[in-house]
Design a protein around this motif. Structure first.
Motif, short mmCIF file in Angstrom:
data_model
loop_
_atom_site.label_atom_id
_atom_site.label_comp_id
_atom_site.label_asym_id
_atom_site.label_seq_id
_atom_site.Cartn_x
_atom_site.Cartn_y
_atom_site.Cartn_z
N GLN A 122 0.82 -1.20 0.00
CA GLN A 122 0.00 0.00 0.00
C GLN A 122 0.87 1.26 0.00
OE1 GLN A 122 -0.37 -2.66 1.79
NE2 GLN A 122 -2.49 -3.20 2.04
N PRO A 123 0.50 2.24 -0.85
CA PRO A 123 1.20 3.53 -0.81
C PRO A 123 0.73 4.35 0.40
CG PRO A 123 -0.55 3.60 -2.44
CD PRO A 123 -0.51 2.19 -1.90
N LEU A 124 1.42 5.44 0.63
CA LEU A 124 1.07 6.36 1.72
C LEU A 124 0.46 7.62 1.12
CD1 LEU A 124 4.37 6.23 3.84
CD2 LEU A 124 2.45 4.63 3.84
N LEU A 125 -0.71 7.97 1.60
CA LEU A 125 -1.39 9.19 1.18
C LEU A 125 -1.57 10.07 2.40
CD1 LEU A 125 -4.29 7.50 -0.84
CD2 LEU A 125 -1.98 8.03 -1.64
N ILE A 126 -1.61 11.37 2.19
CA ILE A 126 -1.89 12.27 3.32
C ILE A 126 -3.04 13.18 2.96
CG2 ILE A 126 0.42 12.22 4.33
CD1 ILE A 126 0.85 15.01 3.06
N ASP A 127 -3.78 13.53 4.00
CA ASP A 127 -4.83 14.53 3.89
C ASP A 127 -4.12 15.87 3.69
OD1 ASP A 127 -6.69 16.59 4.73
OD2 ASP A 127 -7.90 14.99 5.62
N ARG A 128 -4.48 16.58 2.65
CA ARG A 128 -3.79 17.83 2.30
C ARG A 128 -3.94 18.91 3.37
NH1 ARG A 128 -4.44 19.59 -3.49
NH2 ARG A 128 -2.35 20.37 -3.12
N ARG A 129 -4.90 18.75 4.30
CA ARG A 129 -5.03 19.71 5.40
C ARG A 129 -3.81 19.68 6.31
NH1 ARG A 129 -11.11 18.15 6.84
NH2 ARG A 129 -10.19 16.18 6.25
N LEU A 130 -3.05 18.59 6.28
CA LEU A 130 -1.81 18.55 7.06
C LEU A 130 -0.80 19.57 6.54
CD1 LEU A 130 -1.49 14.69 7.47
CD2 LEU A 130 -1.68 16.34 9.35
N LEU A 131 -0.89 19.89 5.26
CA LEU A 131 0.03 20.84 4.64
C LEU A 131 -0.49 22.27 4.68
CD1 LEU A 131 0.74 18.62 1.52
CD2 LEU A 131 2.27 18.99 3.47
N ASP A 132 -1.81 22.40 4.55
CA ASP A 132 -2.44 23.71 4.52
C ASP A 132 -3.90 23.50 4.94
OD1 ASP A 132 -3.83 26.05 3.81
OD2 ASP A 132 -2.73 26.31 1.94
N SER A 133 -4.30 24.11 6.03
CA SER A 133 -5.65 23.87 6.58
C SER A 133 -6.77 24.25 5.62
CB SER A 133 -5.82 24.61 7.91
OG SER A 133 -5.68 26.00 7.70
N SER A 134 -6.47 25.06 4.60
CA SER A 134 -7.51 25.43 3.65
C SER A 134 -7.61 24.45 2.47
CB SER A 134 -7.26 26.85 3.11
OG SER A 134 -6.09 26.87 2.32
N GLU A 135 -6.70 23.50 2.38
CA GLU A 135 -6.71 22.51 1.30
C GLU A 135 -7.70 21.39 1.61
OE1 GLU A 135 -5.14 22.30 -1.65
OE2 GLU A 135 -4.13 24.22 -1.41
N HIS A 136 -7.95 20.55 0.62
CA HIS A 136 -8.80 19.39 0.81
C HIS A 136 -8.31 18.27 -0.09
CE1 HIS A 136 -10.55 21.32 -2.70
NE2 HIS A 136 -11.00 20.12 -3.03
N GLY A 137 -8.76 17.07 0.16
CA GLY A 137 -8.39 15.92 -0.66
C GLY A 137 -7.14 15.23 -0.16
N LEU A 138 -6.71 14.24 -0.92
CA LEU A 138 -5.55 13.43 -0.56
C LEU A 138 -4.39 13.71 -1.50
CD1 LEU A 138 -7.35 10.02 0.07
CD2 LEU A 138 -6.56 11.68 1.79
N GLN A 139 -3.20 13.44 -1.02
CA GLN A 139 -1.98 13.63 -1.80
C GLN A 139 -1.10 12.40 -1.60
OE1 GLN A 139 -0.17 17.50 -1.61
NE2 GLN A 139 1.85 16.61 -1.26
N VAL A 140 -0.41 11.99 -2.66
CA VAL A 140 0.50 10.85 -2.58
C VAL A 140 1.78 11.31 -1.87
CG1 VAL A 140 1.80 9.12 -3.86
CG2 VAL A 140 -0.40 9.92 -4.74
N LEU A 141 2.08 10.67 -0.76
CA LEU A 141 3.31 10.94 -0.02
C LEU A 141 4.40 10.00 -0.50
CD1 LEU A 141 4.81 12.25 2.46
CD2 LEU A 141 3.92 10.34 3.77
N GLU A 142 4.16 8.71 -0.43
CA GLU A 142 5.12 7.70 -0.88
C GLU A 142 4.34 6.64 -1.65
OE1 GLU A 142 7.93 7.23 -1.62
OE2 GLU A 142 8.34 5.10 -1.52
N GLY A 143 4.95 6.18 -2.74
CA GLY A 143 4.27 5.24 -3.62
C GLY A 143 3.93 5.91 -4.94
N ARG A 144 4.71 6.91 -5.30
CA ARG A 144 4.46 7.65 -6.54
C ARG A 144 4.58 6.74 -7.76
NH1 ARG A 144 8.12 11.03 -3.19
NH2 ARG A 144 9.35 9.29 -3.88
N THR A 145 5.54 5.80 -7.72
CA THR A 145 5.67 4.86 -8.83
C THR A 145 4.43 3.98 -8.90
OG1 THR A 145 8.07 4.84 -8.57
CG2 THR A 145 7.11 3.07 -9.89
N ARG A 146 3.98 3.48 -7.76
CA ARG A 146 2.80 2.62 -7.72
C ARG A 146 1.57 3.34 -8.28
NH1 ARG A 146 3.91 1.21 -1.55
NH2 ARG A 146 5.55 2.71 -1.95
#
Length: 187
Positions: A122-146
């Motif tokens: 399984q790849p690692l995804l993060i909630d974009r609010r961790l980066l910016d509280s006004s963002e939404h959705g998920l972002q690929v943290l690790e597993g970009r090749t996958r």
């Protein structure tokens, strides 16, 4: 605790070479209190804790404020999911030739894609609010090749299942519950 706070641990890890493996890393007093799942700890901090691009993209996140859960995500959600700004185009690069990126990996990865239509790990995804509280959705943290292979296989009409397992890191406050009622899931 932020990624930069791991610099001494990562220096010990690099200096120790093969003698300082994941089993030593996971019990180190610097990271053990996080109580993250082993797969997440290994893929994120052990493998990339001193990666300059990760430090640039994710260095501001308080690691203690992330709660990780394994979830099932529709394949369609991965088709436009971004990754960190430092490697913004890499997922599309992998998607251009998914067969190549599978064949340069161990054979069991290719067999798993063919047999199961998904990744082996399984790849690692993060909630974009961790980066910016006004963002939404998920972002690929690790597993970009996958994720790139998944996108490419979808485009090329190769075997892909409709849903895929992934580790998702969300702000810890979202995982807490109000007595008798869970907080709503993020958009």
């Amino acid at each position: 605790m932020k990624l930069k706070d791991l610099s001494l641990l990562m220096a010990r890890r690099r200096a120790g070479g093969l003698s300082y493996g994941y089993d030593s890393f996971r019990v180190d007093p610097t990271v053990a209190p996080l109580q993250w799942p082993d797969d997440v700890l290994e893929q994120f901090l052990f493998d990339h804790g001193d990666n300059d691009l990760f430090l640039r993209d994710y260095g501001g996140i308080d690691l203690r404020e992330i709660t990780w859960t394994e979830e099932t995500i529709p394949a369609a959600d991965f088709t436009t999911m971004p990754t960190g700004a430092s490697e913004a185009d890499c997922i599309e690069t992998y998607a251009e030739n998914p067969v190549h990126w599978v064949t340069v990996r161990p054979a069991e990865i290719g067999r798993h894609w063919e047999d199961h239509g998904t990744w082996l790990r399984q790849p690692l995804l993060i909630d974009r609010r961790l980066l910016d509280s006004s963002e939404h959705g998920l972002q690929v943290l690790e597993g970009r090749t996958r994720v790139g292979v998944l996108r490419g296989r979808l485009r090329d009409g190769l075997h892909v299942v409709s849903h895929h397992r992934a580790w998702i890191g969300r702000p810890s406050a979202l995982s807490r519950t109000v007595p008798g009622r869970p907080l709503p899931e993020p958009d």
